[in-house]
Design a protein around this motif. Structure first.
Motif, PDB file in Angstrom:
ATOM      1  N   UNK A 129      41.692  48.897  37.675  1.00 20.33           N
ATOM      2  CA  UNK A 129      42.182  50.125  38.308  1.00 20.33           C
ATOM      3  C   UNK A 129      41.887  51.303  37.407  1.00 20.33           C
ATOM      4  N   UNK A 130      41.313  52.349  37.973  1.00 20.14           N
ATOM      5  CA  UNK A 130      41.107  53.574  37.208  1.00 20.14           C
ATOM      6  C   UNK A 130      42.137  54.586  37.685  1.00 20.14           C
ATOM      7  N   UNK A 131      41.723  55.726  38.141  1.00 20.31           N
ATOM      8  CA  UNK A 131      42.665  56.740  38.626  1.00 20.31           C
ATOM      9  C   UNK A 131      42.406  57.040  40.091  1.00 20.31           C
ATOM     10  N   UNK A 132      41.950  56.040  40.808  1.00 26.55           N
ATOM     11  CA  UNK A 132      41.570  56.264  42.191  1.00 26.55           C
ATOM     12  C   UNK A 132      42.752  56.073  43.135  1.00 26.55           C
ATOM     13  N   UNK A 133      42.446  55.953  44.411  1.00 24.31           N
ATOM     14  CA  UNK A 133      43.453  55.859  45.448  1.00 24.31           C
ATOM     15  C   UNK A 133      44.376  54.667  45.221  1.00 24.31           C
ATOM     16  N   UNK A 134      45.604  54.773  45.741  1.00 26.33           N
ATOM     17  CA  UNK A 134      46.615  53.748  45.526  1.00 26.33           C
ATOM     18  C   UNK A 134      46.198  52.376  46.045  1.00 26.33           C
ATOM     19  N   UNK A 135      45.272  52.343  46.992  1.00 25.80           N
ATOM     20  CA  UNK A 135      44.870  51.039  47.534  1.00 25.80           C
ATOM     21  C   UNK A 135      44.171  50.197  46.472  1.00 25.80           C
ATOM     22  N   UNK A 136      43.772  50.806  45.369  1.00 30.17           N
ATOM     23  CA  UNK A 136      43.133  50.062  44.285  1.00 30.17           C
ATOM     24  C   UNK A 136      44.120  49.720  43.162  1.00 30.17           C
ATOM     25  N   UNK A 137      45.419  49.856  43.414  1.00 31.27           N
ATOM     26  CA  UNK A 137      46.394  49.494  42.384  1.00 31.27           C
ATOM     27  C   UNK A 137      46.255  48.018  42.058  1.00 31.27           C
ATOM     28  N   UNK A 138      46.659  47.653  40.854  1.00 31.69           N
ATOM     29  CA  UNK A 138      46.531  46.260  40.434  1.00 31.69           C
ATOM     30  C   UNK A 138      47.323  45.333  41.349  1.00 31.69           C
ATOM     31  N   UNK A 139      48.499  45.781  41.781  1.00 39.26           N
ATOM     32  CA  UNK A 139      49.326  44.950  42.650  1.00 39.26           C
ATOM     33  C   UNK A 139      48.642  44.699  43.996  1.00 39.26           C
ATOM     34  N   UNK A 140      48.051  45.741  44.556  1.00 34.09           N
ATOM     35  CA  UNK A 140      47.352  45.588  45.837  1.00 34.09           C
ATOM     36  C   UNK A 140      46.143  44.662  45.708  1.00 34.09           C
ATOM     37  N   UNK A 141      45.442  44.761  44.591  1.00 33.57           N
ATOM     38  CA  UNK A 141      44.297  43.882  44.377  1.00 33.57           C
ATOM     39  C   UNK A 141      44.743  42.422  44.273  1.00 33.57           C
ATOM     40  N   UNK A 142      45.829  42.187  43.521  1.00 26.93           N
ATOM     41  CA  UNK A 142      46.337  40.824  43.360  1.00 26.93           C
ATOM     42  C   UNK A 142      46.747  40.243  44.711  1.00 26.93           C
ATOM     43  N   UNK A 143      47.401  41.065  45.537  1.00 26.76           N
ATOM     44  CA  UNK A 143      47.848  40.597  46.857  1.00 26.76           C
ATOM     45  C   UNK A 143      46.660  40.235  47.743  1.00 26.76           C
ATOM     46  N   UNK A 144      45.640  41.110  47.767  1.00 25.18           N
ATOM     47  CA  UNK A 144      44.465  40.850  48.599  1.00 25.18           C
ATOM     48  C   UNK A 144      43.717  39.613  48.127  1.00 25.18           C
ATOM     49  N   UNK A 145      43.590  39.447  46.814  1.00 24.44           N
ATOM     50  CA  UNK A 145      42.898  38.281  46.266  1.00 24.44           C
ATOM     51  C   UNK A 145      43.676  37.007  46.557  1.00 24.44           C
ATOM     52  N   UNK A 146      45.017  37.089  46.486  1.00 27.76           N
ATOM     53  CA  UNK A 146      45.849  35.919  46.767  1.00 27.76           C
ATOM     54  C   UNK A 146      45.679  35.458  48.214  1.00 27.76           C
ATOM     55  N   UNK A 147      45.593  36.398  49.147  1.00 28.76           N
ATOM     56  CA  UNK A 147      45.384  36.049  50.549  1.00 28.76           C
ATOM     57  C   UNK A 147      44.025  35.392  50.749  1.00 28.76           C
ATOM     58  N   UNK A 148      43.020  35.930  50.092  1.00 33.90           N
ATOM     59  CA  UNK A 148      41.674  35.354  50.173  1.00 33.90           C
ATOM     60  C   UNK A 148      41.660  33.949  49.584  1.00 33.90           C
ATOM     61  N   UNK A 149      42.297  33.782  48.427  1.00 36.62           N
ATOM     62  CA  UNK A 149      42.334  32.473  47.770  1.00 36.62           C
ATOM     63  C   UNK A 149      43.041  31.447  48.638  1.00 36.62           C
ATOM     64  N   UNK A 150      44.133  31.843  49.275  1.00 29.76           N
ATOM     65  CA  UNK A 150      44.888  30.928  50.134  1.00 29.76           C
ATOM     66  C   UNK A 150      44.049  30.473  51.321  1.00 29.76           C
ATOM     67  N   UNK A 151      43.284  31.407  51.884  1.00 31.93           N
ATOM     68  CA  UNK A 151      42.479  31.089  53.066  1.00 31.93           C
ATOM     69  C   UNK A 151      41.223  30.294  52.720  1.00 31.93           C
ATOM     70  N   UNK A 152      40.701  30.473  51.505  1.00 29.99           N
ATOM     71  CA  UNK A 152      39.433  29.830  51.138  1.00 29.99           C
ATOM     72  C   UNK A 152      39.608  28.601  50.254  1.00 29.99           C
ATOM     73  N   UNK A 153      40.823  28.240  49.924  1.00 29.05           N
ATOM     74  CA  UNK A 153      41.035  27.029  49.144  1.00 29.05           C
ATOM     75  C   UNK A 153      40.891  27.196  47.649  1.00 29.05           C
ATOM     76  N   UNK A 154      41.182  28.400  47.145  1.00 27.65           N
ATOM     77  CA  UNK A 154      41.137  28.647  45.702  1.00 27.65           C
ATOM     78  C   UNK A 154      42.556  28.673  45.124  1.00 27.65           C
ATOM     79  N   UNK A 155      42.677  28.361  43.869  1.00 28.64           N
ATOM     80  CA  UNK A 155      43.930  28.497  43.139  1.00 28.64           C
ATOM     81  C   UNK A 155      43.668  29.357  41.911  1.00 28.64           C
ATOM     82  N   UNK A 156      44.296  30.520  41.853  1.00 28.64           N
ATOM     83  CA  UNK A 156      44.083  31.445  40.731  1.00 28.64           C
ATOM     84  C   UNK A 156      44.806  30.911  39.498  1.00 28.64           C
ATOM     85  N   UNK A 157      44.029  30.586  38.469  1.00 30.13           N
ATOM     86  CA  UNK A 157      44.591  29.994  37.255  1.00 30.13           C
ATOM     87  C   UNK A 157      44.521  30.934  36.063  1.00 30.13           C
ATOM     88  N   UNK A 158      43.808  32.060  36.202  1.00 28.97           N
ATOM     89  CA  UNK A 158      43.699  33.001  35.090  1.00 28.97           C
ATOM     90  C   UNK A 158      43.410  34.397  35.621  1.00 28.97           C
TER      91      UNK A 158
END
Length: 260
Positions: free
Chosen positions: A18-47
């Motif tokens: 995250x730099x200083x861009x729009x709120x949609x790029x906040x770290x929390x929003x990125x983690x949430x979007x990645x978690x949804x993708x991982x759940x749907x595609x069969x990934x488990x985030x380990x790091x």
């Protein structure tokens, strides 16, 4: 059942930036979007690798991405894929080959890079390759145009006499003014403006400080004294608590408080 499904999932790392861009790029929003993708595609985030408040223009200062690349290249990792929100989070490099190079290093080490928020699959197909490179060019161009706009705006504000950051010179104070240049009040040490429309200008400080500044210039110009001798003389007069010590670094003047 949940424990078993987690064991069967593909281990993956996530990279968030995250730099200083729009709120949609906040770290929390990125983690949430990645978690949804991982759940749907069969990934488990380990790091997780993170770079908070960092520009994507270069690798400098991006310790998270540096550590990721180091772990991948040296084999010090326990995952098989890297999940990133989109191409711009991976980097807005001006040279698109730089971004492609880092992704290639991961792929060569057997680690796939997945862009969770992009409308294409990063599968190496001709379509995905074309779209991905186009996205890289767009990301780099966005940063270049943004840098130019910010630089142009800062130069314009400086021409109008508004402070653009940096240290406050000795003998100077910061005056808060409205957008119509109407004076509000003098800012104290550590105080910041509250409204984005307000501006800050430099004004002369207390008369005692101005006398000292004039004296320093007379000692330097008329008496040909060095900066160190001026500092020593003023220090001997026991006014060092209020005086800066002027020194030369290259061709720039800078100051710091005299030791007690």
């Amino acid at each position: 059942m949940t424990e078993l499904s987690n064991v069967l999932r593909i281990p993956a790392a996530q990279y968030i930036r995250m730099s200083t861009e729009h709120q949609r790029y906040s770290l929390e929003n990125q983690v949430t979007a990645i978690a949804e993708y991982a759940e749907a595609r069969g990934y488990a985030v380990v790091q997780t690798y993170a770079d908070a408040g960092r520009s994507g223009l270069s690798l400098k200062g991006r310790d998270g991405l540096k550590q990721l690349l180091s772990d991948v290249v040296t084999g010090q990792r326990s995952y098989l894929a890297i999940l990133v929100l989109d191409v711009s989070r991976w980097g807005r490099f001006q040279d698109t080959d730089q971004s492609a190079h880092y992704e290639f290093l991961c792929r060569e080490a057997g680690v796939a890079v997945e862009y969770c928020g992009e409308p294409f699959e990063n599968d190496g197909s001709m379509v995905s390759t074309i779209v991905k490179n186009l996205k890289r060019v767009m990301a780099g161009e966005y940063s270049r145009e943004l840098s130019e706009k910010v630089s142009r705006a800062q130069k314009q504000q400086a021409r109008l006499g508004f402070k653009q950051g940096g240290q406050i010179p000795y003998g100077i104070r910061r005056l808060l003014v409205s957008k119509d240049r109407q004076p509000r009040f003098v800012l104290g040490f550590g105080e910041q403006k509250g409204l984005s429309t307000d501006r800050v200008v430099f004004v002369p400080g207390p008369i005692d400080e101005l006398r000292i500044v004039r004296r320093i210039f007379r000692m330097f110009v008329e008496q040909n004294q060095s900066m160190s001798s001026i500092a020593r003389e003023l220090g001997r007069e026991l006014i060092n608590a209020e005086l800066p010590r002027w020194g030369v670094s290259g061709r720039w003047w800078q100051y710091q408080s005299l030791p007690a």
